[in-house]
Design a protein around this motif. Structure first.
Motif, PDB file in Angstrom:
ATOM      1  N   ILE A  90       0.843  -1.199   0.000  1.00  0.00           N
ATOM      2  CA  ILE A  90       0.000   0.000   0.000  1.00  0.00           C
ATOM      3  C   ILE A  90       0.879   1.250   0.000  1.00  0.00           C
ATOM      4  O   ILE A  90       0.633   2.189  -0.754  1.00  0.00           O
ATOM      5  CB  ILE A  90      -0.968  -0.016   1.201  1.00  0.00           C
ATOM      6  CG1 ILE A  90      -2.001  -1.123   1.023  1.00  0.00           C
ATOM      7  CG2 ILE A  90      -1.654   1.338   1.369  1.00  0.00           C
ATOM      8  CD1 ILE A  90      -2.869  -1.367   2.233  1.00  0.00           C
ATOM      9  N   VAL A  91       1.920   1.263   0.830  1.00  0.00           N
ATOM     10  CA  VAL A  91       2.828   2.418   0.884  1.00  0.00           C
ATOM     11  C   VAL A  91       3.542   2.598  -0.454  1.00  0.00           C
ATOM     12  O   VAL A  91       3.688   3.720  -0.945  1.00  0.00           O
ATOM     13  CB  VAL A  91       3.842   2.247   2.041  1.00  0.00           C
ATOM     14  CG1 VAL A  91       4.970   3.250   1.938  1.00  0.00           C
ATOM     15  CG2 VAL A  91       3.139   2.351   3.380  1.00  0.00           C
ATOM     16  N   ILE A  92       3.959   1.503  -1.061  1.00  0.00           N
ATOM     17  CA  ILE A  92       4.628   1.582  -2.364  1.00  0.00           C
ATOM     18  C   ILE A  92       3.677   2.131  -3.430  1.00  0.00           C
ATOM     19  O   ILE A  92       4.045   3.010  -4.210  1.00  0.00           O
ATOM     20  CB  ILE A  92       5.190   0.199  -2.770  1.00  0.00           C
ATOM     21  CG1 ILE A  92       6.339  -0.177  -1.839  1.00  0.00           C
ATOM     22  CG2 ILE A  92       5.635   0.203  -4.232  1.00  0.00           C
ATOM     23  CD1 ILE A  92       6.794  -1.613  -1.991  1.00  0.00           C
ATOM     24  N   ALA A  93       2.430   1.639  -3.453  1.00  0.00           N
ATOM     25  CA  ALA A  93       1.455   2.105  -4.448  1.00  0.00           C
ATOM     26  C   ALA A  93       1.130   3.584  -4.260  1.00  0.00           C
ATOM     27  O   ALA A  93       1.063   4.336  -5.237  1.00  0.00           O
ATOM     28  CB  ALA A  93       0.179   1.263  -4.357  1.00  0.00           C
ATOM     29  N   VAL A  94       0.953   4.026  -3.020  1.00  0.00           N
ATOM     30  CA  VAL A  94       0.669   5.440  -2.759  1.00  0.00           C
ATOM     31  C   VAL A  94       1.874   6.295  -3.146  1.00  0.00           C
ATOM     32  O   VAL A  94       1.723   7.375  -3.722  1.00  0.00           O
ATOM     33  CB  VAL A  94       0.268   5.651  -1.280  1.00  0.00           C
ATOM     34  CG1 VAL A  94       0.250   7.119  -0.915  1.00  0.00           C
ATOM     35  CG2 VAL A  94      -1.074   5.009  -1.006  1.00  0.00           C
ATOM     36  N   GLY A  95       3.070   5.832  -2.853  1.00  0.00           N
ATOM     37  CA  GLY A  95       4.275   6.570  -3.240  1.00  0.00           C
ATOM     38  C   GLY A  95       4.417   6.701  -4.743  1.00  0.00           C
ATOM     39  O   GLY A  95       4.755   7.782  -5.253  1.00  0.00           O
ATOM     40  N   LEU A  96       4.153   5.625  -5.471  1.00  0.00           N
ATOM     41  CA  LEU A  96       4.216   5.693  -6.939  1.00  0.00           C
ATOM     42  C   LEU A  96       3.135   6.600  -7.501  1.00  0.00           C
ATOM     43  O   LEU A  96       3.387   7.364  -8.452  1.00  0.00           O
ATOM     44  CB  LEU A  96       4.098   4.288  -7.534  1.00  0.00           C
ATOM     45  CG  LEU A  96       5.306   3.372  -7.316  1.00  0.00           C
ATOM     46  CD1 LEU A  96       4.996   1.974  -7.822  1.00  0.00           C
ATOM     47  CD2 LEU A  96       6.531   3.938  -8.003  1.00  0.00           C
ATOM     48  N   LEU A  97       1.938   6.541  -6.936  1.00  0.00           N
ATOM     49  CA  LEU A  97       0.861   7.423  -7.381  1.00  0.00           C
ATOM     50  C   LEU A  97       1.212   8.881  -7.104  1.00  0.00           C
ATOM     51  O   LEU A  97       0.997   9.756  -7.968  1.00  0.00           O
ATOM     52  CB  LEU A  97      -0.444   7.033  -6.685  1.00  0.00           C
ATOM     53  CG  LEU A  97      -1.680   7.810  -7.093  1.00  0.00           C
ATOM     54  CD1 LEU A  97      -2.023   7.526  -8.548  1.00  0.00           C
ATOM     55  CD2 LEU A  97      -2.842   7.442  -6.202  1.00  0.00           C
ATOM     56  N   PHE A  98       1.737   9.159  -5.947  1.00  0.00           N
ATOM     57  CA  PHE A  98       2.153  10.513  -5.593  1.00  0.00           C
ATOM     58  C   PHE A  98       3.239  11.010  -6.544  1.00  0.00           C
ATOM     59  O   PHE A  98       3.192  12.154  -7.022  1.00  0.00           O
ATOM     60  CB  PHE A  98       2.660  10.534  -4.147  1.00  0.00           C
ATOM     61  CG  PHE A  98       3.087  11.877  -3.664  1.00  0.00           C
ATOM     62  CD1 PHE A  98       2.154  12.824  -3.249  1.00  0.00           C
ATOM     63  CD2 PHE A  98       4.440  12.230  -3.630  1.00  0.00           C
ATOM     64  CE1 PHE A  98       2.551  14.069  -2.816  1.00  0.00           C
ATOM     65  CE2 PHE A  98       4.844  13.470  -3.203  1.00  0.00           C
ATOM     66  CZ  PHE A  98       3.889  14.398  -2.786  1.00  0.00           C
ATOM     67  N   ALA A  99       4.211  10.167  -6.858  1.00  0.00           N
ATOM     68  CA  ALA A  99       5.299  10.545  -7.763  1.00  0.00           C
ATOM     69  C   ALA A  99       4.769  10.794  -9.169  1.00  0.00           C
ATOM     70  O   ALA A  99       5.224  11.712  -9.866  1.00  0.00           O
ATOM     71  CB  ALA A  99       6.371   9.467  -7.776  1.00  0.00           C
ATOM     72  N   LYS A 100       3.814   9.999  -9.603  1.00  0.00           N
ATOM     73  CA  LYS A 100       3.256  10.139 -10.945  1.00  0.00           C
ATOM     74  C   LYS A 100       2.461  11.438 -11.074  1.00  0.00           C
ATOM     75  O   LYS A 100       2.497  12.103 -12.111  1.00  0.00           O
ATOM     76  CB  LYS A 100       2.357   8.957 -11.253  1.00  0.00           C
ATOM     77  CG  LYS A 100       1.761   8.949 -12.599  1.00  0.00           C
ATOM     78  CD  LYS A 100       2.198   7.739 -13.326  1.00  0.00           C
ATOM     79  CE  LYS A 100       1.550   7.717 -14.683  1.00  0.00           C
ATOM     80  NZ  LYS A 100       2.499   7.379 -15.693  1.00  0.00           N
ATOM     81  N   ILE A 101       1.746  11.809 -10.018  1.00  0.00           N
ATOM     82  CA  ILE A 101       0.910  13.022 -10.076  1.00  0.00           C
ATOM     83  C   ILE A 101       1.739  14.290  -9.919  1.00  0.00           C
ATOM     84  O   ILE A 101       1.559  15.245 -10.681  1.00  0.00           O
ATOM     85  CB  ILE A 101      -0.191  12.954  -8.987  1.00  0.00           C
ATOM     86  CG1 ILE A 101      -1.179  11.851  -9.309  1.00  0.00           C
ATOM     87  CG2 ILE A 101      -0.914  14.284  -8.848  1.00  0.00           C
ATOM     88  CD1 ILE A 101      -2.200  11.579  -8.232  1.00  0.00           C
ATOM     89  N   PHE A 102       2.645  14.323  -8.946  1.00  0.00           N
ATOM     90  CA  PHE A 102       3.320  15.554  -8.593  1.00  0.00           C
ATOM     91  C   PHE A 102       4.716  15.716  -9.179  1.00  0.00           C
ATOM     92  O   PHE A 102       5.304  16.787  -9.050  1.00  0.00           O
ATOM     93  CB  PHE A 102       3.353  15.727  -7.078  1.00  0.00           C
ATOM     94  CG  PHE A 102       1.996  15.904  -6.484  1.00  0.00           C
ATOM     95  CD1 PHE A 102       1.295  17.075  -6.669  1.00  0.00           C
ATOM     96  CD2 PHE A 102       1.409  14.889  -5.751  1.00  0.00           C
ATOM     97  CE1 PHE A 102       0.041  17.257  -6.121  1.00  0.00           C
ATOM     98  CE2 PHE A 102       0.139  15.050  -5.209  1.00  0.00           C
ATOM     99  CZ  PHE A 102      -0.551  16.224  -5.389  1.00  0.00           C
ATOM    100  N   LEU A 103       5.270  14.702  -9.762  1.00  0.00           N
ATOM    101  CA  LEU A 103       6.628  14.835 -10.309  1.00  0.00           C
ATOM    102  C   LEU A 103       6.646  14.728 -11.807  1.00  0.00           C
ATOM    103  O   LEU A 103       5.862  14.403 -12.513  1.00  0.00           O
ATOM    104  CB  LEU A 103       7.552  13.785  -9.695  1.00  0.00           C
ATOM    105  CG  LEU A 103       7.750  13.884  -8.197  1.00  0.00           C
ATOM    106  CD1 LEU A 103       8.684  12.766  -7.737  1.00  0.00           C
ATOM    107  CD2 LEU A 103       8.344  15.225  -7.807  1.00  0.00           C
TER     108      LEU A 103
END
Length: 103
Positions: A90-103
């Protein structure tokens, strides 16, 4: 590089002696615990690997439950597997989603 991995467990449900029909007090026994086992990487739960019943005694240690008590304990309704055992993915998926949206 060192990888810290292994297995651990957390308490899902606690059961007192009276709940399984034992009315007299048993010396040294505090409660029975239904525990979820999980595999971890750097102490972050990655996935569940099983569940088990344990007995917690007065010395605050966990012990295996005898085979005579397992049918009575298995008759008790148990909660479903929690999301905590999947905290790592879950932490990995949220981190990847966050990176995809904001970076």
């Amino acid at each position: 590089m060192i990888f810290f991995y292994g297995r651990n467990s957390f308490k899902v449900k606690a059961v007192q002696l009276a709940e399984i029909g034992i009315q007299e007090s048993v010396p040294g026994v505090v409660q029975f615990e239904y525990r979820q086992q999980y595999a971890h990487l750097y102490w972050i739960p990655m996935f569940p690997i099983g569940s088990m019943w344990c007995v917690r005694k007065t010395d605050n240690k966990l012990y295996e439950v005898s085979n005579e008590l397992l049918p009575a304990l298995n008759a008790i309704p148990r909660p479903k597997m929690g999301w905590l055992a999947f905290a790592g993915p879950i932490v990995i998926a949220v981190g990847l989603l966050f990176a995809k949206i904001f970076l």
